[in-house]
Design a protein around this motif. Structure first.
Motif: not given
Length: 617
Positions: A8, A10, A105, A108, A112
């Motif tokens: 993705y 974001d 998702r 990720q 992060r």
């Protein structure tokens, strides 16, 4: 979002207030995929559920000897089979896409968060829990997100079929319409204990995973002290606890599955018995009885999705709770910062909490009596504020917390006392963001890695160039001192504005340590360097030495002055006993030199001898 479009751009900001809220956030971000799966699921389930009607029409056509009705039944069967094939194919495709994109998702946002927290992550969350969240938990969360659309399609199908049977044959349809909801909710009382058992299994599995990762990480030490069997027995016990918990959980789910088979069977018996009674009275036709009978048989298929969604939720709930706990960890301030990060941060590094000052462009050595305090202070200097709410460190008068995270990480690099070497070639290890002013050869030379390079080439089967030699996972094929020096070279090559080193030479011998001190000092000339150490060899090369005692700066000077003038400093550096400290204190009060044979004089003599050896070399 399709699989080929991952990752993705974001992944979004997760709702980490609780596990269910996190699952709901995932669902909201996949509404498009969920609607597609729902549409294909309805086509699939309704096509399957319509087959009994087609069969009933065909049976009745045979009874009535009607060729037109039989042809109609055949045509309807073809349409239902085509809808079934098309719906099932694309339902599976869409469901797998939802599963993988949901898992991606989660991965990720976890990656992060790990990048934002840095080394502080494993200090606030157990390493085994982080591993469990990023592997098995991600799969279970994706399973629930994917299963929800299929469950919704199955539930809508059950409602449609029940209404259709009531309209088609009210006498039998009412029985089915009342019985099917009972079947759907019959297992609800069993779900709480099943969920608790699943939670217990997940908890024990997480403990076993953490124990296994700790054992593997410390395998060399365990072999050195002969503790392999002790830790192996511990893992065996933990593994058996996981097995017993899994068996207890499986028994409950087996009971739920048995009920899902038993109750539809009882409903089928009741419908057949009552249907035969109605057929004898001429109130229903044979075709209608076959249709209702076949519908109940077919509806056991969508009913199984009620069990699946219950299992998926019970397994994903603790996984989502663990993921939310990791994702809820926050940096002291917003990672975007409140100041413009376009201009590189520079200047003196100052910690208001302890009063520690590291002047710009100089080598500052910090001595702490408590290694844990030193580690926490090193973290704070790197922009990771402590959980007690201490004031942020200032770089050039600017709080690091007010800088964007990327700018703060670029300005200050912290190498902790146990740096990690990732597997790969030495060239890949040194392929890190850098200023470009320091080359690989210079960094390796300053860190005294000549023998390490030779060992890498010797241990490699096909690499003549040390830069192409492979390093095993976490550098386990190297000694502790070799790993330390490679990690130091990696830090030196980045050439940050401020470099913070926590015990960078604790695993090397004195001669190598002295050469590293000189090499690092020369290479870092004009840059700010902070070294946490109690080694006299490093302390003597420092421009400034700071003693931190009980969380505050207690003394500032140079090594040779502090070793004689500051008893607390001398106690840490020389490891002198209380009796030696009392003798030295008495001698200093009388204006005399420290007593012969104590830690201070022995250290001084040994250090001078080492200097003579280096100068002669």
């Amino acid at each position: 979002m399709q699989i080929q479009d991952l990752p993705y751009p974001d992944p979004g900001v997760p709702d980490a207030r609780s596990g269910p809220r996190f699952l709901w956030w995932l669902f909201r971000n996949q509404v498009g995929g969920q609607l597609k799966a729902l549409a294909w699921g309805l086509l699939h389930f309704l096509s399957v559920s319509a087959l009994p009607f087609c069969v009933g029409v065909a049976v009745q056509a045979v009874v009535d000897r009607s060729g037109g009705q039989l042809a109609l039944a055949g045509g309807l069967l073809v349409l239902c089979c085509a809808g079934n094939a098309l719906g099932e194919t694309f339902l599976h495709r869409t469901a797998v896409t939802n599963w993988i994109t949901a898992a991606a998702r989660v991965q990720q946002v976890l990656a992060r968060k790990a990048a934002q927290l840095g080394s502080a992550l494993t200090r606030r969350v157990a390493a085994g829990e982080v591993v469990a969240v990023s592997t098995g938990d991600v799969e279970k969360i994706g399973w629930f997100v994917e299963a929800w659309s299929r469950f919704t399609a199955a539930a809508v199908t059950l409602v449609v079929v029940c209404v259709g049977l009531v309209v088609y044959q009210p006498a039998l349809g009412v029985i089915v319409a009342v019985g099917l909801p009972v079947l759907a909710v019959a297992v609800l009382p069993l779900l709480p204990p099943a969920t608790r058992r699943a939670d217990l299994q997940r908890e024990k599995a997480g403990r076993a995973t953490e124990l296994a990762s700790d054992t593997v990480a410390g395998l060399r030490v365990l072999r050195g002290i002969g503790g392999e069997e002790l830790f192996l027995d511990r893992y065996r016990r933990a593994s058996q606890e996981v097995r017993h918990a899994a068996v207890r959980s499986a028994r409950m789910w087996s009971l739920i599955s048995a009920i899902q088979v038993l109750l539809p069977g009882l409903l089928l018996i009741a419908v057949v018995w009552y249907g035969v009674h109605l057929a004898r009275q001429g109130r229903v036709t044979v075709g209608e009885l076959v249709t209702v009978y076949s519908s109940i048989m077919i509806l056991t298929y969508p009913l199984r999705h009620f069990e699946e969604i219950a299992m998926a939720y019970s397994f994903s709930r603790p996984s989502a709770r663990r993921a939310a706990r990791v994702l809820s960890l926050e940096r002291a301030t917003d990672t975007t910062g409140t100041r413009d990060g376009s201009e590189p941060a520079a200047g003196d590094l100052y910690d208001p909490a302890t009063g520690l000052l590291a002047p710009a462009g100089r080598l500052t050595a910090v001595v702490c009596g408590d290694p844990d305090t030193a580690g926490r202070l090193a973290e704070r200097l790197g922009g990771h504020p402590s959980q007690d709410g201490a004031t942020s460190v200032l770089l050039g008068g600017v709080p690091l917390d007010e800088l964007p995270l990327d700018s703060a990480r670029t300005a200050v690099l912290v190498q902790d006392k146990d740096p990690v070497l990732l597997s790969g070639t030495l060239r890949e290890l040194l392929d890190v963001p850098r200023s470009g002013d320091v080359g690989a050869e210079e960094a390796l030379a300053a860190a005294q890695c000549a023998d390490v390079l030779a060992a890498l080439v010797q241990g490699s089967l096909d690499a003549d160039d040390p830069m192409d030699a492979r390093i095993t996972e976490r550098g386990r094929s190297l000694s502790g001192g070799q790993r330390q020096r490679l990690a130091l070279a990696r830090s030196l090559i980045t050439d940050p504005e401020v470099l913070v080193l926590d015990e960078p030479t604790s695993a090397v011998d004195s001669h190598t340590e002295a050469r590293i001190a000189e090499g690092a000092r020369d290479l870092r000339a004009g840059r700010t360097t902070v070294v946490f150490t109690s080694s006299p060899l490093l302390l003597d090369r420092a421009d400034r030495v700071v003693l931190v005692h009980e969380g505050e700066v207690a003394a500032v000077g140079v090594h040779r002055e502090l070793i004689h003038a500051e008893p607390r400093y001398r106690a840490v550096v020389t490891r002198e006993t209380d009796d030696e400290a009392a003798l030295n204190a008495a001698a200093l009060d009388e204006g005399e030199a420290p007593a012969e044979g104590t830690g201070a004089t022995a250290l001084d003599h040994g250090f001078k001898e080492l200097q003579d050896i280096e100068e002669s070399a």
